[in-house]
Design a protein around this motif. Structure first.
Motif, PDB file in Angstrom:
ATOM      1  N   PRO A 272      -6.057   1.273  -8.133  1.00 38.01           N
ATOM      2  CA  PRO A 272      -5.353   1.946  -9.087  1.00 38.01           C
ATOM      3  C   PRO A 272      -5.151   3.613  -8.653  1.00 38.01           C
ATOM      4  N   LYS A 273      -3.918   4.119  -8.824  1.00 37.35           N
ATOM      5  CA  LYS A 273      -3.293   5.311  -8.343  1.00 37.35           C
ATOM      6  C   LYS A 273      -4.416   6.430  -9.164  1.00 37.35           C
TER       7      LYS A 273
ATOM      8  N   SER B 189       2.732  -0.352  -0.900  1.00 34.55           N
ATOM      9  CA  SER B 189       3.351   0.850  -1.472  1.00 34.55           C
ATOM     10  C   SER B 189       2.148   1.898  -1.461  1.00 34.55           C
ATOM     11  N   GLU B 190       1.680   2.246  -0.206  1.00 35.04           N
ATOM     12  CA  GLU B 190       0.556   3.226  -0.512  1.00 35.04           C
ATOM     13  C   GLU B 190       0.992   4.634  -0.603  1.00 35.04           C
ATOM     14  N   ASP B 191       2.298   5.051  -0.344  1.00 32.94           N
ATOM     15  CA  ASP B 191       2.822   6.311  -0.456  1.00 32.94           C
ATOM     16  C   ASP B 191       3.576   6.516  -1.540  1.00 32.94           C
TER      17      ASP B 191
ATOM     18  N   SER C  92       0.000  -5.791 -11.359  1.00 31.84           N
ATOM     19  CA  SER C  92      -0.348  -6.051 -12.538  1.00 31.84           C
ATOM     20  C   SER C  92      -1.825  -6.115 -12.928  1.00 31.84           C
ATOM     21  N   LEU C  93      -2.252  -6.905 -12.133  1.00 34.14           N
ATOM     22  CA  LEU C  93      -3.866  -7.347 -12.440  1.00 34.14           C
ATOM     23  C   LEU C  93      -4.688  -6.062 -12.143  1.00 34.14           C
TER      24      LEU C  93
ATOM     25  N   THR D 254       5.492   6.993  -7.734  1.00 34.08           N
ATOM     26  CA  THR D 254       5.608   6.743  -9.288  1.00 34.08           C
ATOM     27  C   THR D 254       4.821   5.549  -9.527  1.00 34.08           C
ATOM     28  N   ALA D 255       4.432   4.468  -8.711  1.00 32.91           N
ATOM     29  CA  ALA D 255       3.573   3.353  -9.140  1.00 32.91           C
ATOM     30  C   ALA D 255       2.330   3.447  -9.557  1.00 32.91           C
ATOM     31  N   ALA D 256       1.627   2.774 -10.559  1.00 31.27           N
ATOM     32  CA  ALA D 256       0.448   2.919 -11.051  1.00 31.27           C
ATOM     33  C   ALA D 256      -0.595   2.622  -9.857  1.00 31.27           C
TER      34      ALA D 256
END
Length: 311
Positions: A62-63, A36-38, A98-99, A41-43
């Motif tokens: 981490p984004k 999910s590089e792009d 999560s980690l 919304t993901a952290a």
């Protein structure tokens, strides 16, 4: 007359079954999911990299990481009896998300060849190929002069804070990678995390004997490192965290590994934390449970205590 496509040659339920025509049926596993590089919304961002002709990895970042912010790096090795699962499966993708988010680290989740199609030591060699690939990213060089092939690791990996971690068979692989890296002088390893480690048991392990092309038996040092204190004394890391579960069918070897490590003369620090009332790798299947959250807090405190929540 039965077809070789349906005749069973070797049955290792609940892991896999081998048929006489050579094809393998696996009983467990989760679907693959893309990185999910792009994502907006993901952290955590993720991407896949090719390391060698046989090994690859999924990287997690981490984004919110600032430009060129250096973070501890976790090389994570998935479990699955050396024969199942993947760094690209939903189970491990979600866990690494999560980690990385909780620990605030950059991570390389190793994709290695699976037995029985690729007998051991193939998985050991693939894991080590990823370690050597990570080691190319010299974080001590001036900005813009890094020699590593991946910009995420060049910009963000602190190679002075490298952690190896894995669960079940992945913990076995992680231990052996630390031993091998120390022997080769590959890189400094800050810590080793063994989650419900698979180190065999007191009885001959039929699965191990079947999938390992060069097995040394029940006390093979890769399978049962606790039987080799001379090797344990040279474990090339500063600290070890061993996580066990009271209902885990292989917990005793995790405990005996800890005692053997203490008695070996190794000069690092070892800690064991046991989760009561839970079974093997429960945290992967019940990640939102209070006990899984407590386990994650242990990992954060061990790997990146500056990111641990205050008491």
């Amino acid at each position: 007359m039965a077809s070789t496509k349906t005749e069973v040659a070797h049955d290792f339920h609940p892991w896999f079954r081998v048929y006489k025509d050579g094809h393998v049926e696996r009983f467990l596993g989760h679907p693959f999911v893309p990185p999910s590089e792009d994502s907006q919304t993901a952290a955590v961002r993720s991407k896949d990299v090719t390391v060698s002709t046989t090994a690859s990895a999924r990287l997690f970042l981490p984004k919110a990481a600032a430009p060129r912010e250096k973070l501890p790096i976790v090389i994570y090795i998935h479990g699955g009896a050396f024969s199942m699962e993947s760094a690209f499966s939903s189970l491990y993708h979600n866990y690494l998300n999560s980690l990385v988010d909780e620990c605030r680290v950059i991570a390389a989740s190793v994709e290695y060849r699976l037995a029985p199609e690729h007998p051991l030591p193939a998985c050991y060699d693939d894991c080590y190929a990823v370690m050597k690939w990570v080691a190319q990213h010299d974080g001590g060089r001036p900005p813009g002069s890094e020699t590593g092939p991946d910009p995420w690791l060049n910009d963000h990996a602190d190679l002075g804070k490298v952690y190896l971690a894995g669960d079940s068979a992945g913990a076995n692989l992680a231990h052996n990678m630390v031993v091998r890296a120390n022997g080769d002088g590959l890189m400094k390893i800050s810590g080793l995390v063994l989650i419900h480690p698979f180190f065999g048991n007191e009885q001959p392990t039929k699965l191990w004997e079947f999938i390992c092309s060069d097995s040394g038996g029940v006390n093979d040092p890769r399978l049962n490192p606790g039987a080799h204190p001379g090797l344990l004394s040279k474990l090339g890391c500063e600290k070890v965290l061993i996580l066990t579960a009271s209902k885990d069918f292989i917990r005793e070897r995790g405990r005996s590994y800890c005692e053997a490590l203490k008695a070996s003369g190794w000069r690092g620090a070892v800690e064991t934390v046991e989760t009561e009332g839970e079974e093997h790798v429960f945290h992967l299947f019940k990640p939102t449970s209070e006990k899984a959250k407590a386990m994650m807090r242990c990992l954060v405190s061990f790997i990146n205590p500056t990111n641990a929540p205050s008491a």
